[in-house]
Design an enzyme around this catalytic site. Structure first.
Site, PDB file in Angstrom:
ATOM      1  N   GLY A   2       0.802  -1.360   0.249  1.00 27.00           N
ATOM      2  CA  GLY A   2       0.163   0.370  -0.470  1.00 27.00           C
ATOM      3  C   GLY A   2       0.934   1.439   0.249  1.00 27.00           C
ATOM      4  O   GLY A   2       2.215   1.352  -0.513  1.00 27.00           O
ATOM      5  N   HIS A   9     -20.450  -7.083 -34.070  1.00 27.48           N
ATOM      6  CA  HIS A   9     -20.063  -8.228 -34.295  1.00 27.48           C
ATOM      7  C   HIS A   9     -18.710  -8.864 -34.889  1.00 27.48           C
ATOM      8  O   HIS A   9     -19.053  -8.101 -36.318  1.00 27.48           O
ATOM      9  CB  HIS A   9     -21.096  -9.189 -34.487  1.00 27.48           C
ATOM     10  CG  HIS A   9     -21.275 -10.933 -34.647  1.00 27.48           C
ATOM     11  ND1 HIS A   9     -20.840 -11.573 -33.176  1.00 27.48           N
ATOM     12  CD2 HIS A   9     -21.035 -10.797 -36.000  1.00 27.48           C
ATOM     13  CE1 HIS A   9     -19.879 -12.820 -33.872  1.00 27.48           C
ATOM     14  NE2 HIS A   9     -20.611 -12.948 -34.435  1.00 27.48           N
TER      15      HIS A   9
END
Ligand code: FAD
Ligand code: NAD
Length: 476
Positions: free
Chosen positions: A280, A453
């Protein structure tokens, strides 16, 4: 006595929060200066903050190089492509990364020039009364008087008390600059940096062991996505050990000796050539504020701000990693723009609920909005629809069928609450969710839109249809 200059806006920090705030303020006609203390690898001032110098950009450069190598050695054969004895030249790879960093940090200096932002190179401290004192790299001091100050100091890596950074125990800075592939790489923390940089060196041949303290993998992500990603990482040979409590890390001649207690309660010891500590980051507010400014820090050292990034002190604002919210470059930049606009009297605003997250592993992980667990914990009635990339023609044609898209919608209103993705190029697809959520879209809105598509986006379309149990090809 140091000289004093006056500005409408002085920004402290030239990361993606600060430099963007400075450019936007200058665009709006405000006389703006931006102060930054950082030096590049060549010892010269380098603008752009963590993101451009040692964060987003260099890590993505190495992720891309290592991905090309990994594909050559692991994926291309299914396409009928082969190469004899492929090799990686680490020096060339790091050199390419450094050139990209130089191009982008230099680019900020050019942008400042073009938009008339005054860059000032040195360490800045806010004094009471909106005066900013800067200690420049040559030791001289300047004083800047500002109507508005924007604090954008960013963040630094957290160092573990028993694993001090050095040559072999490193944070992101060191792990972006190894001169050869470490045979054994240890990583403490299976968060974003651990997974991204662990992947880089794993793809190039390191044996990577990631020690994670939490019992759960990637707790911030939706559980279905974390599960799908964990399955792929396992296949890639990333050894992720959960519930591992590291108690000792010592750099010795033969490597870094790490002691940890595993989830089973047993103590174990490992030796690595390099150890990356990625547990962190914390706000870089040390030395930023002189006594008496009135700016408040929370117990973690973060600058306290309201919903508009105002500190409560007249004319003092704070943005980016040094304030609450996700530590992400795009969140910092949006806050920078919003604050510059608020200063100029415009309605600046950032919606923290629609900030997207992306982890640039393979497959990529991305999300926006609430996870299923968050909906449950908050008592929000919800429904979900998922669709796997394995049933998407384009993903299969690319030989990248791993992962899925999951849409979470409100059970009564159908409004989209979250979109969670794991798969190829989902760093781009997640924005379909961000845009839909920003326009208060419903799952049915996405379901009724015509998607081209064959594209990866069809997985978003099908997942939205799956919310209403009407996905065509599979899923639901
Ligand atoms: P910073 O970028 O940290 O910039 C702050 C600047 O202020 C620094 O240049 C610092 O030197 C300067 N400064 C601090 N104090 C002073 C002072 N007193 N005087 C003068 N100058 C000062 N985020 C993403 O969104 N996507 C990613 O892919 C991503 N990858 C990352 C990879 C790594 C390895 C790391 C470490 C981080 C990554 N991040 C990523 C996070 C991202 O880098 C930060 O969220 C972002 O840089 C924060 O921007 P900032 O402007 O708040 O601060
Ligand atoms: P992180 O918060 O993502 O992960 C830290 C991990 O370390 C957590 O899983 C935590 O449970 C674990 N941990 C903490 N203490 C530990 C200990 N003593 N032993 C073992 N595990 C421990 O932090 P990070 O990976 O250091 O990254 C910092 C931040 O930088 C990120 O949260 C993110 O905001 C930003 N970042 C973003 C990106 C991106 O957007 N792709 C990439 C890199 C970094």
């Amino acid at each position: 006595m140091s000289e004093q200059q006056s500005f409408d806006v002085v920004v402290i920090g030239a990361g993606p929060g600060g430099y963007v705030a400075a450019i936007r303020a200058a665009q709006l006609g405000l006389k703006t200066a931006c102060v930054d203390a950082a030096l590049g690898k060549n010892g010269k001032p380098a603008l752009g903050g963590t993101c451009l110098r040692v964060g987003c950009i260099p890590s993505k450069a190495l992720l891309d190089s290592s991905r090309q190598f990994h594909n050559l050695t692991h994926l291309f054969s299914v396409h009928g492509i082969s190469a004899d004895n492929p090799k990686i030249d680490v020096g060339t790879m790091i050199g390419r990364k450094d050139a990209i960093v130089k191009q982008f940090t230099g680019g900020i200096a050019m942008l400042f020039k073009g938009s008339k932002v005054t860059p000032i190179y040195g360490f800045a401290q806010l004094q009471p009364g909106n005066v900013v004192k800067v200690k420049q790299h040559d030791g001289s001091e300047v004083e800047l008087k500002a109507t508005n100050v924007i604090l954008a100091a960013g963040s630094d890596s957290i160092e573990l008390p028993f694993a001090k950074f050095g040559n072999d125990i490193v944070d992101n800075v060191g792990a972006l600059d190894f001169d050869k592939v470490p045979k054994r790489l240890g990583v403490i923390g299976a968060g974003v940096i651990g997974l991204e940089l662990g992947s880089v060196w794993k793809r190039l041949g390191s044996e990577v062991v990631i020690l994670e303290a939490m019992p759960e993998f990637l707790a911030a992500a939706d559980a279905d996505i974390a599960k799908a990603a964990a399955k792929e990482f396992k296949k890639q040979g990333l050894d992720i050990r959960l519930g591992a409590k590291v108690s000792k890390a010592e750099a010795k001649k033969d490597g870094v000796h790490v002691t940890y207690t595993g989830a089973d309660g047993k103590e174990d010891a490992l030796i690595f050539d390099k150890l990356l500590v990625s547990v962190g980051r914390r706000a870089a507010t040390k030395g930023l504020l002189a006594d008496g400014t009135g700016v408040k820090l929370d117990p973690r050292g973060m600058i306290e701000v309201d919903a508009h990034n105002h500190t409560g002190v007249d004319g003092v604002w704070a943005i980016g990693d040094c304030v609450r919210g996700p530590m992400l470059a795009h969140k910092a930049s949006e806050e920078g723009i919003a604050v510059a606009e608020l200063i100029a009297g415009l309605p600046g605003h950032v919606n923290l609920d629609t900030v997207p997250w992306v982890i640039y592993t393979e497959p990529e992980i991305a999300w926006v909005g609430k996870t299923e667990k968050q909906c449950k914990d908050e008592g929000i009635p919800y429904k979900t629809g998922s669709f796997p990339f394995a049933a998407i023609g384009r993903a299969v044609a690319m030989a990248e069928p791993a992962g899925l898209v999951k849409v979470i919608a409100h059970a009564e209103t159908d409004r989209i609450l979250g979109m969670h993705l794991c798969g190829v190029n989902v760093s781009e697809l997640v924005h379909e969710g961000v845009i839909a959520m920003e326009f208060n879209g419903a799952a049915d809105d996405l379901a009724r839109i015509c998607f081209a598509h064959p594209t990866l986006s069809e997985a978003v379309h099908e997942a939205a249809m799956a919310v209403d149990k009407r996905a065509i090809h599979k899923g639901n």
